[in-house]
Write an enzyme that holds these catalytic residues in place. Structure first.
Site, PDB file in Angstrom:
ATOM      1  CG  PHE A   1      34.367  27.133  35.115  1.00  0.00           C
ATOM      2  CD1 PHE A   1      35.610  26.643  34.735  1.00  0.00           C
ATOM      3  CD2 PHE A   1      34.309  28.197  36.012  1.00  0.00           C
ATOM      4  CE1 PHE A   1      36.773  27.223  35.236  1.00  0.00           C
ATOM      5  CE2 PHE A   1      35.468  28.769  36.520  1.00  0.00           C
ATOM      6  CZ  PHE A   1      36.703  28.281  36.115  1.00  0.00           C
TER       7      PHE A   1
ATOM      8  CE  LYS B   1      33.078  34.685  37.422  1.00  0.00           C
ATOM      9  NZ  LYS B   1      33.010  33.222  37.430  1.00  0.00           N
TER      10      LYS B   1
ATOM     11  CG  ASP C   1      28.941  27.306  40.626  1.00  0.00           C
ATOM     12  OD1 ASP C   1      28.777  28.524  40.855  1.00  0.00           O
ATOM     13  OD2 ASP C   1      30.013  26.828  40.219  1.00  0.00           O
TER      14      ASP C   1
HETATM   15  C1  LIG Z   1      33.832  32.124  37.986  1.00  0.00           C
HETATM   16  C2  LIG Z   1      33.147  30.890  38.401  1.00  0.00           C
HETATM   17  C3  LIG Z   1      33.698  30.036  39.384  1.00  0.00           C
HETATM   18  C4  LIG Z   1      35.051  30.270  39.991  1.00  0.00           C
HETATM   19  O1  LIG Z   1      35.105  31.438  40.732  1.00  0.00           O
HETATM   20  P1  LIG Z   1      36.548  32.026  41.161  1.00  0.00           P
HETATM   21  O2  LIG Z   1      36.205  33.244  41.955  1.00  0.00           O
HETATM   22  O3  LIG Z   1      37.284  32.313  39.885  1.00  0.00           O
HETATM   23  O4  LIG Z   1      37.226  30.992  41.954  1.00  0.00           O
HETATM   24  C5  LIG Z   1      32.970  28.924  39.757  1.00  0.00           C
HETATM   25  N1  LIG Z   1      31.775  28.654  39.216  1.00  0.00           N
HETATM   26  C6  LIG Z   1      31.220  29.447  38.286  1.00  0.00           C
HETATM   27  C7  LIG Z   1      29.877  29.104  37.736  1.00  0.00           C
HETATM   28  C8  LIG Z   1      31.893  30.585  37.834  1.00  0.00           C
HETATM   29  O5  LIG Z   1      31.353  31.348  36.885  1.00  0.00           O
END
Ligand SMILES: *Cc1c(COP(=O)(O)O)cnc(C)c1O
Length: 406
Positions: A142, A256, A227
């Site tokens: 994700f 986050k 990420d």
């Molecule tokens: C939450 C998340 C995102 C997206 O972040 P947003 O602030 O919602 O755009 C991308 N990558 C990972 C691994 C995430 O947990």
């Protein structure tokens, strides 16, 4: 029945005036302190959700409140036509405490990843030409909800109906290096990976797998992008998860927890990569906003301390021990996994698809938890959740399990 103070601000109003892409729970939180939250009816909750791994210092932490309110009285916004002191201080801190030489600020994880993927393509275009544009990512990953980031993400349900989507993206199997070998080539500009797949069910990448990705990227002149939007800022007991893996990426995204509840994100990069974002190639109006940077600076100062990071490991073990005890009694999980305070509990055969029901029952018992798909209960509380709140939360969790039958 209507509340005396705000008669018509209730959950039903959501369905009337909000786009129906979410389906929020029934309770509406009004205020929070530490790892406790109170709703419109004054009911109290223990927060094991942490706003989805965001509220790293819980709610209304005094250091964050004072950083935000101090900055609010000074300067809110100047745009990137000018730089500002909080952004420079935060960038300095991020560079000093990571592999990175350069920082780009954004407002959300998706936006930081968008910058990372664009930079990877631009870097390859600069150094190797337009043919080198492919991205290798992973099934179940994700990376956000913009069109590029959902396309790099490995969950088809998130791109369904949004075609045409960006091309040149291949999905390998997480923790299967041979599947990456089959897809990577000299046309690959980047391999993108979460050190722990968060939304995908809290699944850790094996360190050997990450080392294998590093070697393949080096062999094919591709960039390795981590990420760390969910795993970063102390969540696993290291400031960033890469620090514990023996592998250093070329680009890392963080969001986050970085703002502890104030929207801010960053893309970190080496000098060599960063230089491909020349003046005018990329930007964001709010990126590097003084309010967000002031909060993130205060948050990083608190989090990046050995005693706090060590406590993350200890608190994570305390929660896992409690979950194992609950599982001994109710026998609902086939796996309790994760690192530090990012914990996933996978339901066994008898409890299939019950994660949402457990989350709802927990809310009734005064406990906020998360899910990651239909079969994983996810826990990602404040990094400084007090032990007594852990114990109370676990008690309430046991009561919630009792209220849901397999
Ligand atoms: C939450 C998340 C995102 C997206 O972040 P947003 O602030 O919602 O755009 C991308 N990558 C990972 C691994 C995430 O947990």
């Amino acid at each position: 029945m209507s509340m005396p103070n705000q008669p018509s601000i209730n959950r039903a109003l959501f369905d009337q005036v909000m786009v129906p892409n979410y389906s929020p729970g029934m309770m509406i939180p009004l205020r929070g302190k530490g790892s406790r939250v109170w709703d419109q009816n004054g009911k109290e909750y223990v927060d094991f959700a942490g706003g989805i791994a965001v509220s790293a210092l819980g709610h209304t932490h005094p250091a964050l409140v004072s950083a935000l309110t101090d900055q609010a009285g000074k300067l809110w916004h100047v745009s990137n036509v000018l730089t500002n002191e909080p952004a420079l201080r935060l960038a300095r801190m991020l560079v000093d405490c990571t592999f990175a030489d350069k920082v780009f600020f954004a407002n959300s994880g998706g936006e930081a990843n968008e910058a990372a993927f664009k930079l990877a393509r631009r870097y390859a275009w600069d150094h190797y030409g337009p043919e080198k544009n492919e991205i290798v990512s992973f099934h179940n990953s994700f990376h956000g909800r913009t069109l590029f980031t959902v396309s790099v993400g490995g969950q088809e349900k998130y791109t369904e109906g949004f075609a045409p989507i960006p091309g040149g993206i291949h999905h390998a199997i997480f923790n299967d290096i041979d599947s990456v070998k089959a897809l990577i080539s000299d046309k690959t500009c980047a391999v993108v990976v979460e050190p722990i797949q968060g939304e995908g069910g809290v699944v850790s990448a094996e360190h050997d797998f990450l080392k294998g990705l590093r070697a393949l990227c080096d062999q094919h002149n591709a960039l390795l992008v981590f990420d760390e939007i969910q795993t970063g800022v102390g969540r696993t007991g290291s400031l960033y998860a890469y620090m514990n893996s023996g592998v250093v990426p070329d680009i890392l995204t963080t969001a986050k927890a970085l703002g502890g509840g104030f929207p801010i994100a960053a893309m970190l990069a080496t000098d060599r990569c960063a230089s491909s974002f020349k003046v005018g190639t990329h930007g964001s109006t709010y990126g590097g906003n003084p309010l967000g940077c002031a909060v993130a600076e205060a948050l990083l100062k608190e989090v990046n301390q050995p005693h706090l990071l060590a406590a993350v490991i200890r608190k994570g073990e305390r929660i896992r021990d409690g979950l194992h005890a609950i599982n001994d009694q109710y026998g609902l999980f086939k796996d309790i996994r994760g690192e530090g305070l990012l914990i996933g509990c996978e339901l066994n055969e008898q409890w299939q698809e019950k994660a949402k029901a457990i989350m709802t029952a927990a809310s009734e018992q005064g406990l906020m938890v998360l899910i990651a798909g239909p079969n994983v209960v996810r826990i990602a509380p404040s990094l400084i959740i007090p032990d007594q709140d852990i114990d109370l939360g676990l008690q309430r969790f046991a009561l919630s399990i009792e209220a849901v039958s397999p």
